[in-house]
Design an enzyme around this catalytic site. Sequence first.
Site, mmCIF file in Angstrom:
data_model
loop_
_atom_site.group_PDB
_atom_site.id
_atom_site.type_symbol
_atom_site.label_atom_id
_atom_site.label_comp_id
_atom_site.label_asym_id
_atom_site.label_seq_id
_atom_site.Cartn_x
_atom_site.Cartn_y
_atom_site.Cartn_z
ATOM 1 N NE ARG A 181 1.465 5.362 2.459
ATOM 2 C CZ ARG A 181 1.941 5.399 1.203
ATOM 3 N NH1 ARG A 181 1.187 5.041 0.173
ATOM 4 N NH2 ARG A 181 3.174 5.763 0.968
ATOM 5 C CB SER A 237 4.346 7.562 8.385
ATOM 6 O OG SER A 237 5.597 7.621 7.752
ATOM 7 C CD GLU A 310 0.774 6.844 6.482
ATOM 8 O OE1 GLU A 310 1.081 8.009 6.152
ATOM 9 O OE2 GLU A 310 1.434 5.848 6.158
HETATM 10 C C1 LIG Z 1 8.960 0.525 10.365
HETATM 11 C C2 LIG Z 1 7.736 0.727 9.507
HETATM 12 C C3 LIG Z 1 7.866 1.268 8.242
HETATM 13 C C4 LIG Z 1 6.743 1.466 7.435
HETATM 14 N N1 LIG Z 1 6.913 1.985 6.192
HETATM 15 C C5 LIG Z 1 5.840 2.118 5.385
HETATM 16 C C6 LIG Z 1 5.992 2.610 4.055
HETATM 17 O O1 LIG Z 1 7.072 2.898 3.581
HETATM 18 N N2 LIG Z 1 4.882 2.731 3.297
HETATM 19 C C7 LIG Z 1 3.641 2.400 3.760
HETATM 20 O O2 LIG Z 1 2.672 2.518 3.013
HETATM 21 N N3 LIG Z 1 3.467 1.950 5.009
HETATM 22 C C8 LIG Z 1 4.523 1.789 5.828
HETATM 23 N N4 LIG Z 1 4.352 1.324 7.099
HETATM 24 C C9 LIG Z 1 2.998 1.025 7.582
HETATM 25 C C10 LIG Z 1 2.576 -0.432 7.299
HETATM 26 O O3 LIG Z 1 3.700 -1.228 7.063
HETATM 27 C C11 LIG Z 1 1.632 -0.532 6.104
HETATM 28 O O4 LIG Z 1 0.516 0.275 6.309
HETATM 29 C C12 LIG Z 1 1.197 -1.982 5.864
HETATM 30 O O5 LIG Z 1 0.617 -2.087 4.592
HETATM 31 C C13 LIG Z 1 0.211 -2.489 6.909
HETATM 32 O O6 LIG Z 1 0.021 -3.875 6.705
HETATM 33 P P1 LIG Z 1 -0.343 -4.825 7.922
HETATM 34 O O7 LIG Z 1 -0.558 -6.187 7.391
HETATM 35 O O8 LIG Z 1 0.642 -4.702 8.999
HETATM 36 O O9 LIG Z 1 -1.727 -4.182 8.372
HETATM 37 P P2 LIG Z 1 -2.388 -4.218 9.814
HETATM 38 O O10 LIG Z 1 -1.787 -3.165 10.665
HETATM 39 O O11 LIG Z 1 -2.424 -5.591 10.340
HETATM 40 O O12 LIG Z 1 -3.873 -3.775 9.413
HETATM 41 C C14 LIG Z 1 -4.124 -2.482 8.910
HETATM 42 C C15 LIG Z 1 -5.606 -2.391 8.540
HETATM 43 O O13 LIG Z 1 -5.836 -3.253 7.432
HETATM 44 C C16 LIG Z 1 -6.778 -4.256 7.783
HETATM 45 N N5 LIG Z 1 -6.341 -5.513 7.183
HETATM 46 C C17 LIG Z 1 -5.116 -6.097 7.219
HETATM 47 N N6 LIG Z 1 -5.136 -7.241 6.508
HETATM 48 C C18 LIG Z 1 -6.397 -7.373 6.031
HETATM 49 C C19 LIG Z 1 -7.056 -8.347 5.233
HETATM 50 N N7 LIG Z 1 -6.437 -9.435 4.767
HETATM 51 N N8 LIG Z 1 -8.357 -8.155 4.953
HETATM 52 C C20 LIG Z 1 -9.021 -7.058 5.399
HETATM 53 N N9 LIG Z 1 -8.460 -6.118 6.165
HETATM 54 C C21 LIG Z 1 -7.162 -6.274 6.470
HETATM 55 C C22 LIG Z 1 -6.784 -4.333 9.302
HETATM 56 O O14 LIG Z 1 -8.026 -4.831 9.758
HETATM 57 C C23 LIG Z 1 -6.550 -2.875 9.646
HETATM 58 O O15 LIG Z 1 -7.759 -2.174 9.538
HETATM 59 C C24 LIG Z 1 5.457 1.111 7.920
HETATM 60 C C25 LIG Z 1 5.324 0.548 9.194
HETATM 61 C C26 LIG Z 1 6.452 0.345 9.979
HETATM 62 C C27 LIG Z 1 6.288 -0.280 11.340
#
Ligand SMILES: Cc1cc2nc3c(=O)[nH]c(=O)nc-3n(C[C@H](O)[C@H](O)[C@H](O)COP(=O)(O)OP(=O)(O)OC[C@H]3O[C@@H](n4cnc5c(N)ncnc54)[C@H](O)[C@@H]3O)c2cc1C
Length: 330
Positions: A181, A237, A310
């Site tokens: 992560r 998480s 996380e």
């Molecule tokens: C129900 C649920 C289940 C989940 N299960 C998992 C799992 O199994 N495994 C797992 O790893 N995670 C899981 N997650 C967490 C989440 O889905 C991941 O961390 C996911 O990769 C986050 O992506 P996001 O686009 O939503 O990021 P965001 O929340 O939008 O951003 C997260 C961070 O990344 C940065 N960011 C996003 N996009 C960019 C970009 N294009 N350029 C630069 N920075 C960027 C943002 O600025 C921020 O700092 C889960 C979440 C939920 C709600």
Amino acid sequence: MAGPWNPAAALRMARTLNLDPRTEISLAPYSSIRIGGPAEVLATVRRATDLARLAACAQSEGQFPFVLGGGSNTLILDDGIPGLTVLNLCREVVFEPQPDGVLVRTDSGMPLAQLARMTIRKGLTGLEWAVSVPGTVGGAVVGNAGAHGSDTAQHLVAAEVAMPGQEPEWLSVRELDLAYRDSALKRTAANHRVPPAPVLRAQFQLRPGDPEQSRAAAKTNLEHRRRSQPVLPSLGSTFRNPPNGFAGTLIEQAGCKNLRCGAVGVDTLHANFLVNLGTPGTGRAADVLQLMASVQVRVRNETGIWLKPEIGLAGREADRYTAALLNPSA
Ligand SMILES: Cc1cc2nc3c(=O)[nH]c(=O)nc-3n(C[C@H](O)[C@H](O)[C@H](O)COP(=O)(O)OP(=O)(O)OC[C@H]3O[C@@H](n4cnc5c(N)ncnc54)[C@H](O)[C@@H]3O)c2cc1C
């Protein structure tokens, strides 16, 4: 997040690029837990070239835009995000046949699960684990999203990143240095107290597979999710798993399953998920933070382990709250 933020400059830049920026827009609808204050300036991008140009403009004026993907790993604080927030809806995907498989070049705003389903339909194997993971490709690269024994690092070849003061550059997976992560982009951002540098596009190397097997694996992964995770809004998480253990198990053992703060509660199915029990938009980030602190203290008292977050925080006071969550004495 360190300033200075210049909303007037952010507005001007986004208008120059015809991105139709808006001010003081609530970000709760763009967060998977449906909590969060407003973006001072919100610009929506649909093309990677626009994201690159906006990033370059902002960086040339010493501004660090916050790129919001699916908002599924970010707790947006109640007073919102200062300066420029960029909602990333860039979703172009190109499949490039190679002698040993297919190179999938995708914009960073593509939802990861949607990309995974697309690749399965094309008869490719490698991303079956991702069908159940919310968020965008950009978020997955920054946080090395993973599930079901695999992660982003396994098939990522490179990501195109807009670093301040430079032309966008493709960084290899080695340079991105993905870990549990975590990534070099995330670490650099934390060290400089700025948001991660914008990821514009990513390339995955996938192999032709057995479509039946891929579909079956994806189905199993989705069914496992439905059985083990809540449907209520959450950020997934909340805490990282400590070495040799599971955060959810420790939280449950510490008797936290009935804990609640305002509209936010510890989920009864998966204790590492904090869920928004209220109507969307009613919960507060302050409640999430308070509940996280209560869980940390109870787990430490029970086990001696201090759980590390996380999820990431975004907002003016994000650094201060993050320090407190990381360090019991902060
Ligand atoms: C129900 C649920 C289940 C989940 N299960 C998992 C799992 O199994 N495994 C797992 O790893 N995670 C899981 N997650 C967490 C989440 O889905 C991941 O961390 C996911 O990769 C986050 O992506 P996001 O686009 O939503 O990021 P965001 O929340 O939008 O951003 C997260 C961070 O990344 C940065 N960011 C996003 N996009 C960019 C970009 N294009 N350029 C630069 N920075 C960027 C943002 O600025 C921020 O700092 C889960 C979440 C939920 C709600």
